[in-house]
Write a protein that holds these residues in place. Structure first.
Motif, PDB file in Angstrom:
ATOM      1  N   PHE A  62      -5.976   7.591  -6.161  1.00 11.60           N
ATOM      2  CA  PHE A  62      -5.264   6.783  -5.169  1.00 11.60           C
ATOM      3  C   PHE A  62      -4.421   7.627  -4.220  1.00 11.60           C
ATOM      4  CE2 PHE A  62      -5.791   3.161  -8.253  1.00 11.60           C
ATOM      5  CZ  PHE A  62      -6.566   2.387  -7.406  1.00 11.60           C
ATOM      6  N   LEU A  63      -3.992   8.797  -4.672  1.00 11.74           N
ATOM      7  CA  LEU A  63      -3.205   9.675  -3.809  1.00 11.74           C
ATOM      8  C   LEU A  63      -3.965   9.994  -2.533  1.00 11.74           C
ATOM      9  CD1 LEU A  63      -0.728  11.603  -3.410  1.00 11.74           C
ATOM     10  CD2 LEU A  63      -2.128  13.369  -4.488  1.00 11.74           C
ATOM     11  N   VAL A  64      -5.256  10.236  -2.660  1.00  9.55           N
ATOM     12  CA  VAL A  64      -6.089  10.567  -1.506  1.00  9.55           C
ATOM     13  C   VAL A  64      -6.686   9.310  -0.880  1.00  9.55           C
ATOM     14  CG1 VAL A  64      -8.075  11.897  -0.712  1.00  9.55           C
ATOM     15  CG2 VAL A  64      -6.639  12.788  -2.561  1.00  9.55           C
ATOM     16  N   GLY A  65      -7.047   8.329  -1.702  1.00 11.31           N
ATOM     17  CA  GLY A  65      -7.740   7.142  -1.198  1.00 11.31           C
ATOM     18  C   GLY A  65      -6.862   6.142  -0.474  1.00 11.31           C
ATOM     19  N   THR A  66      -5.615   5.974  -0.941  1.00 13.03           N
ATOM     20  CA  THR A  66      -4.744   4.968  -0.324  1.00 13.03           C
ATOM     21  C   THR A  66      -4.430   5.259   1.136  1.00 13.03           C
ATOM     22  OG1 THR A  66      -3.765   4.433  -2.468  1.00 13.03           O
ATOM     23  CG2 THR A  66      -2.541   3.756  -0.515  1.00 13.03           C
ATOM     24  N   PRO A  67      -4.160   6.527   1.536  1.00 13.38           N
ATOM     25  CA  PRO A  67      -3.935   6.773   2.968  1.00 13.38           C
ATOM     26  C   PRO A  67      -5.099   6.313   3.843  1.00 13.38           C
ATOM     27  CG  PRO A  67      -3.196   8.656   1.715  1.00 13.38           C
ATOM     28  CD  PRO A  67      -3.885   7.744   0.738  1.00 13.38           C
ATOM     29  N   LEU A  68      -6.317   6.350   3.304  1.00 11.46           N
ATOM     30  CA  LEU A  68      -7.460   5.848   4.062  1.00 11.46           C
ATOM     31  C   LEU A  68      -7.323   4.349   4.308  1.00 11.46           C
ATOM     32  CD1 LEU A  68     -10.287   6.146   5.293  1.00 11.46           C
ATOM     33  CD2 LEU A  68     -11.238   5.864   3.000  1.00 11.46           C
ATOM     34  N   SER A  69      -6.921   3.614   3.273  1.00 13.31           N
ATOM     35  CA  SER A  69      -6.709   2.175   3.434  1.00 13.31           C
ATOM     36  C   SER A  69      -5.576   1.892   4.410  1.00 13.31           C
ATOM     37  CB  SER A  69      -6.400   1.540   2.066  1.00 13.31           C
ATOM     38  OG  SER A  69      -7.483   1.689   1.176  1.00 13.31           O
ATOM     39  N   ILE A  70      -4.509   2.695   4.322  1.00 11.60           N
ATOM     40  CA  ILE A  70      -3.383   2.523   5.248  1.00 11.60           C
ATOM     41  C   ILE A  70      -3.842   2.785   6.679  1.00 11.60           C
ATOM     42  CG2 ILE A  70      -1.125   3.438   5.924  1.00 11.60           C
ATOM     43  CD1 ILE A  70      -0.628   4.038   2.948  1.00 11.60           C
ATOM     44  N   ALA A  71      -4.656   3.822   6.864  1.00  6.86           N
ATOM     45  CA  ALA A  71      -5.161   4.144   8.198  1.00  6.86           C
ATOM     46  C   ALA A  71      -6.006   3.006   8.750  1.00  6.86           C
ATOM     47  CB  ALA A  71      -5.974   5.433   8.154  1.00  6.86           C
ATOM     48  N   LEU A  72      -6.816   2.380   7.899  1.00  3.16           N
ATOM     49  CA  LEU A  72      -7.632   1.253   8.341  1.00  3.16           C
ATOM     50  C   LEU A  72      -6.763   0.074   8.746  1.00  3.16           C
ATOM     51  CD1 LEU A  72     -10.504   1.397   5.679  1.00  3.16           C
ATOM     52  CD2 LEU A  72     -10.697   1.893   8.125  1.00  3.16           C
ATOM     53  N   LEU A  89       0.824  -1.207   0.000  1.00  6.26           N
ATOM     54  CA  LEU A  89       0.000   0.000   0.000  1.00  6.26           C
ATOM     55  C   LEU A  89       0.863   1.264   0.000  1.00  6.26           C
ATOM     56  CD1 LEU A  89      -2.838  -0.937   2.535  1.00  6.26           C
ATOM     57  CD2 LEU A  89      -3.112  -0.531   0.079  1.00  6.26           C
ATOM     58  N   VAL A  90       1.877   1.285   0.843  1.00 10.43           N
ATOM     59  CA  VAL A  90       2.726   2.477   0.953  1.00 10.43           C
ATOM     60  C   VAL A  90       3.509   2.712  -0.332  1.00 10.43           C
ATOM     61  CG1 VAL A  90       4.668   3.522   2.186  1.00 10.43           C
ATOM     62  CG2 VAL A  90       2.900   2.310   3.458  1.00 10.43           C
ATOM     63  N   LEU A  91       4.069   1.654  -0.913  1.00 15.50           N
ATOM     64  CA  LEU A  91       4.842   1.794  -2.149  1.00 15.50           C
ATOM     65  C   LEU A  91       3.953   2.283  -3.297  1.00 15.50           C
ATOM     66  CD1 LEU A  91       7.016  -1.451  -1.892  1.00 15.50           C
ATOM     67  CD2 LEU A  91       7.796   0.903  -1.552  1.00 15.50           C
ATOM     68  N   GLY A  92       2.742   1.754  -3.392  1.00 19.85           N
ATOM     69  CA  GLY A  92       1.811   2.218  -4.416  1.00 19.85           C
ATOM     70  C   GLY A  92       1.436   3.675  -4.222  1.00 19.85           C
ATOM     71  N   TRP A  93       1.283   4.082  -2.961  1.00 22.13           N
ATOM     72  CA  TRP A  93       0.955   5.480  -2.673  1.00 22.13           C
ATOM     73  C   TRP A  93       2.102   6.403  -3.057  1.00 22.13           C
ATOM     74  CZ3 TRP A  93       2.884   9.058   1.028  1.00 22.13           C
ATOM     75  CH2 TRP A  93       2.124  10.234   1.134  1.00 22.13           C
ATOM     76  N   ILE A  94       3.336   5.978  -2.826  1.00 24.28           N
ATOM     77  CA  ILE A  94       4.496   6.793  -3.209  1.00 24.28           C
ATOM     78  C   ILE A  94       4.506   7.027  -4.714  1.00 24.28           C
ATOM     79  CG2 ILE A  94       7.032   6.827  -3.340  1.00 24.28           C
ATOM     80  CD1 ILE A  94       7.052   5.323  -0.660  1.00 24.28           C
ATOM     81  N   LEU A  95       4.164   5.993  -5.495  1.00 24.35           N
ATOM     82  CA  LEU A  95       4.070   6.174  -6.942  1.00 24.35           C
ATOM     83  C   LEU A  95       3.004   7.206  -7.294  1.00 24.35           C
ATOM     84  CD1 LEU A  95       4.711   5.422  -9.877  1.00 24.35           C
ATOM     85  CD2 LEU A  95       3.008   3.597  -9.686  1.00 24.35           C
TER      86      LEU A  95
END
Length: 242
Positions: free
Chosen positions: A167-177, A49-55
């Motif tokens: 995904f820039l905004v949505g992925t941190p939500l998944s990471i938080a969960l 998740l984190v690596l995808g968010w960095i992209l």
């Protein structure tokens, strides 16, 4: 930084996955997550998740002046209730049942798209795609196909950049969960640091290939990746039964 043979293989997989997503807009999680899980289960879901968010950060920063935030904003907003519903489903329905349900729905959607039934990009359809992306991303870790199917006939760069913004905004939500449910240790920061050169390497490789890549839609690639996603989710359900 020293790498074992398994870590070097994982780094190669991350690099190729980043290259694919930088070109199409989806594919990193689909390709990388199951392969890294076979190498070391701790790579999933936190580091992936984190690596995808960095992209996504890199893609949005490079193309920030050409992004249509107004168009993608409804999908970003809809991801929040979609992710929340995903959490509720996780505690009320077995994971294998969810995998069968979403795998079947995604397979049907891909088949309809292959038969030339496609959706237009409207506010309503953005909301629906964003909601189901959050729902599927939370329950199965594969949330890209609903958005990609909506963008399948768009210019490749437009589709890639706006999906990256989503995904820039949505992925941190998944990471938080993930952090909320299992703690910070699941992010596995040492793994993230070792795989980070793969993200940078994949972006660099894409920048070398971008000059020979066309800007037309990559509908065929999107449909193939979506079909593979559906099969992968169905396989998750089958494995859950055993």
């Amino acid at each position: 930084m020293l790498y074992s043979s398994s870590e070097a293989l994982a780094l190669f997989i991350v690099t190729f996955g980043i290259l694919l997503q930088a070109w199409v807009g989806i594919g990193f999680g689909l390709l990388v997550a199951p392969l890294l899980y076979l190498i070391e289960p701790s790579y999933v879901p936190g580091p992936v998740l984190v690596l995808g968010w960095i992209l996504s950060v890199i893609m949005v920063m490079k193309q920030r002046h050409g992004l249509n935030w107004r168009r993608v904003f409804p999908a970003i907003v809809a991801r929040l209730p979609g992710s929340w519903c995903g959490v509720l489903l996780l505690v009320s329905i077995s994971s294998c049942q969810l995998s069968f349900l979403f795998g079947a729905v995604l397979l049907v959607a891909t088949w309809l798209s292959w038969r030339s039934y496609t959706l237009t990009i409207t506010t309503k359809n953005m909301i629906v795609a964003g909601f189901f992306s959050g729902l599927m991303g939370t329950t199965t870790s594969i949330g890209g196909p609903p958005m990609a199917l909506l963008y399948q006939r768009e210019n490749r760069l437009v589709a890639r950049n706006e999906i990256a913004a989503f995904f820039l905004v949505g992925t941190p939500l998944s990471i938080a969960l993930v952090v909320f449910s299992r703690g910070f240790e699941l992010l596995m920061f040492p793994f993230i640091m070792k795989m980070l050169p793969g993200v940078l390497g994949g972006v660099w490789l894409y920048s070398r290939l971008e000059m020979v890549a066309g800007n037309e839609s990559v509908r065929g690639v999107v449909l193939i990746l979506s079909a593979l996603s559906a099969v992968g989710v169905l396989c998750q359900g089958m494995l859950g039964l055993f």
